[in-house]
Write a protein that holds these residues in place. Structure first.
Motif, PDB file in Angstrom:
ATOM      1  N   GLU A  46      38.913  37.397  41.162  1.00  0.00           N
ATOM      2  CA  GLU A  46      37.437  36.651  40.826  1.00  0.00           C
ATOM      3  C   GLU A  46      38.016  35.223  40.094  1.00  0.00           C
ATOM      4  O   GLU A  46      39.008  35.384  39.167  1.00  0.00           O
ATOM      5  CB  GLU A  46      36.729  37.630  40.063  1.00  0.00           C
ATOM      6  N   VAL A  47      37.440  34.250  40.301  1.00  0.00           N
ATOM      7  CA  VAL A  47      37.729  32.886  39.570  1.00  0.00           C
ATOM      8  C   VAL A  47      36.488  32.803  38.448  1.00  0.00           C
ATOM      9  O   VAL A  47      35.470  32.334  39.182  1.00  0.00           O
ATOM     10  CB  VAL A  47      37.732  31.839  40.618  1.00  0.00           C
TER      11      VAL A  47
ATOM     12  N   THR B  35      40.401  37.444  48.655  1.00  0.00           N
ATOM     13  CA  THR B  35      40.820  38.855  48.962  1.00  0.00           C
ATOM     14  C   THR B  35      42.246  38.892  49.270  1.00  0.00           C
ATOM     15  O   THR B  35      42.750  38.008  50.166  1.00  0.00           O
ATOM     16  CB  THR B  35      39.833  39.340  50.077  1.00  0.00           C
TER      17      THR B  35
ATOM     18  N   ILE C  78      35.797  33.954  45.301  1.00  0.00           N
ATOM     19  CA  ILE C  78      36.445  35.362  45.277  1.00  0.00           C
ATOM     20  C   ILE C  78      37.554  35.226  46.391  1.00  0.00           C
ATOM     21  O   ILE C  78      37.201  34.650  47.447  1.00  0.00           O
ATOM     22  CB  ILE C  78      35.440  36.408  45.560  1.00  0.00           C
TER      23      ILE C  78
ATOM     24  N   LYS D  31      39.357  49.878  53.874  1.00  0.00           N
ATOM     25  CA  LYS D  31      39.359  49.989  55.543  1.00  0.00           C
ATOM     26  C   LYS D  31      39.538  48.756  56.016  1.00  0.00           C
ATOM     27  O   LYS D  31      40.151  48.883  57.220  1.00  0.00           O
ATOM     28  CB  LYS D  31      38.114  50.734  55.856  1.00  0.00           C
ATOM     29  N   LYS D  32      39.327  47.680  55.666  1.00  0.00           N
ATOM     30  CA  LYS D  32      39.899  46.086  56.018  1.00  0.00           C
ATOM     31  C   LYS D  32      41.203  45.698  55.429  1.00  0.00           C
ATOM     32  O   LYS D  32      41.366  44.748  55.837  1.00  0.00           O
ATOM     33  CB  LYS D  32      38.543  45.330  55.420  1.00  0.00           C
TER      34      LYS D  32
ATOM     35  N   VAL E  13      40.985  42.004  44.871  1.00  0.00           N
ATOM     36  CA  VAL E  13      40.532  40.491  45.095  1.00  0.00           C
ATOM     37  C   VAL E  13      40.591  40.054  43.829  1.00  0.00           C
ATOM     38  O   VAL E  13      40.968  40.452  42.636  1.00  0.00           O
ATOM     39  CB  VAL E  13      38.840  40.878  44.902  1.00  0.00           C
TER      40      VAL E  13
ATOM     41  N   SER F 111      36.593  49.735  47.969  1.00  0.00           N
ATOM     42  CA  SER F 111      35.580  49.667  49.012  1.00  0.00           C
ATOM     43  C   SER F 111      36.346  48.696  50.134  1.00  0.00           C
ATOM     44  O   SER F 111      35.330  48.833  50.987  1.00  0.00           O
ATOM     45  CB  SER F 111      34.520  49.159  48.230  1.00  0.00           C
ATOM     46  N   LEU F 112      37.222  47.889  49.897  1.00  0.00           N
ATOM     47  CA  LEU F 112      37.424  47.213  50.891  1.00  0.00           C
ATOM     48  C   LEU F 112      39.032  47.764  51.689  1.00  0.00           C
ATOM     49  O   LEU F 112      39.389  46.895  52.674  1.00  0.00           O
ATOM     50  CB  LEU F 112      37.810  45.688  50.486  1.00  0.00           C
TER      51      LEU F 112
ATOM     52  N   ARG G  40      41.146  36.438  37.596  1.00  0.00           N
ATOM     53  CA  ARG G  40      41.191  37.813  37.262  1.00  0.00           C
ATOM     54  C   ARG G  40      41.427  38.594  38.519  1.00  0.00           C
ATOM     55  O   ARG G  40      40.480  38.473  39.432  1.00  0.00           O
ATOM     56  CB  ARG G  40      39.749  38.076  36.651  1.00  0.00           C
TER      57      ARG G  40
ATOM     58  N   VAL H  50      40.504  47.092  44.246  1.00  0.00           N
ATOM     59  CA  VAL H  50      39.089  47.652  44.846  1.00  0.00           C
ATOM     60  C   VAL H  50      39.144  48.513  45.947  1.00  0.00           C
ATOM     61  O   VAL H  50      40.272  48.521  46.798  1.00  0.00           O
ATOM     62  CB  VAL H  50      38.287  46.389  45.532  1.00  0.00           C
TER      63      VAL H  50
ATOM     64  N   LYS I 101      41.332  42.273  40.572  1.00  0.00           N
ATOM     65  CA  LYS I 101      40.825  43.335  40.416  1.00  0.00           C
ATOM     66  C   LYS I 101      41.068  44.258  41.554  1.00  0.00           C
ATOM     67  O   LYS I 101      41.362  43.934  42.496  1.00  0.00           O
ATOM     68  CB  LYS I 101      39.376  43.310  40.477  1.00  0.00           C
TER      69      LYS I 101
END
Lengths: 186, 105
Positions: B23-24, B102, B100, B15-16, B21, B12-13, B6, B10, B8
């Motif tokens: 998700e499995v 990224t 997970i 800045k990286k 992400v 919140s990440l 799935r 995001v 998603k």
């Protein structure tokens, strides 16, 4: 209650993490805001926080990676007292926390306003070191350290869950140290 | 082993440099050692390749670490050309509990 939470080991000093770098803080510009589902949006300067009633206690700090530092003296302002001043609206379930470095995390509202939750201004009787979150960090002793965000700048009260930095990487929605809540179930 | 991936978005990440992400979702299964984990990642990479429409050229094991005394976090990179998808796998007493990935910009 046992001495340490499950899966933790004692170490003599903090391991410092700065995953998004060390933010530069201008203390004259810095503010802590309380926003979101509130009647009154609030903003506090560092001096205003220092002039509020200070809560002080000794508590251990637990990192999700497995280390704990014992008997740290914490002092700061009760998070509950700050939030009550904002008059939260009905239905608030979460506090979404923002830091000056861009870091975010999310905390269940009941934990955010728990008795020992503070906006910490001092550690071991000294103002926070820059590496430990100067001028202010959240500290909630029964949650793993990633919830106790350093360099805090905003608390947004919300009825909707959304992942912060580590939660997006699979870490737990709450992170209770006594329940070993390190990772969430997908 | 049935793997449901799935994606998603995001915030919140960002800045990286991470925008999504994966998700499995899967049933629990045992991963007793690194060899088991590598076999799982190989199978997973095929599903990731199908999901993203990108060929996975190679898989690199980055490392593993204990998270407390009961969890182990394994980290891999799935390379597509000179870019990679980071993969984090968590076991609890050698049972798989979470994967997970990224995906960067």
């Amino acid at each position: 209650m046992p001495e340490l939470p499950p899966g933790q080991r004692k170490i003599p000093d903090f391991i410092v993490y700065r995953i998004l770098g060390q933010p530069e803080i201008d203390i004259n510009q810095w503010r802590l805001e309380i926003t979101g589902k509130v009647e009154n949006r609030l903003s506090f300067t560092y001096k205003e926080l220092l002039n509020m009633r200070q809560v002080e206690y000794v508590s251990d700090f637990h990192c999700v990676t497995g280390w704990s530092v014992e008997k740290v003296r914490w002092s700061g302002v009760s998070t509950r007292e700050l939030i009550e001043l904002s008059k939260p609206l009905k239905g608030v379930k979460w506090g979404y926390i923002y830091s000056a470095d861009g870091y975010t995390t999310i905390v269940p509202y009941e934990d955010l306003i728990s008795e020992q939750s503070i906006i910490a201004l001092k550690m071991n009787d000294q103002p926070l070191e820059p590496e430990h979150g100067y001028p202010a960090r959240l500290f909630i002793p029964h949650l793993y350290g990633w919830k106790s965000a350093k360099w805090i700048v905003k608390i947004e009260l919300t009825d909707t869950y959304k992942d912060g930095y580590w939660e997006a990487l699979g870490y737990h929605q709450r992170g209770n140290v006594w329940k070993d809540e390190r990772f969430k179930k997908i | 082993m049935n793997l449901e991936l799935r994606i998603k978005e995001v915030d919140s990440l960002r800045k990286k440099g991470i925008q999504r992400v994966i998700e499995v979702k899967t049933s629990d299964f045992t991963l007793s050692n690194l060899r088991d984990v590598k076999e799982y990642v190989h199978k997973l990479s095929e599903e990731v390749s199908k999901k993203l429409g990108r060929k996975i050229d190679r898989i690199e094991f980055i490392g593993n670490e204990d998270i407390g005394t009961r969890y182990i976090l394994y980290r891999f990179r799935l390379y597509t050309g000179d870019r990679y998808i980071a993969c984090r796998i968590v076991t609890y007493f050698n049972r798989h509990i979470q994967t997970i990935l990224t995906v960067g910009d």
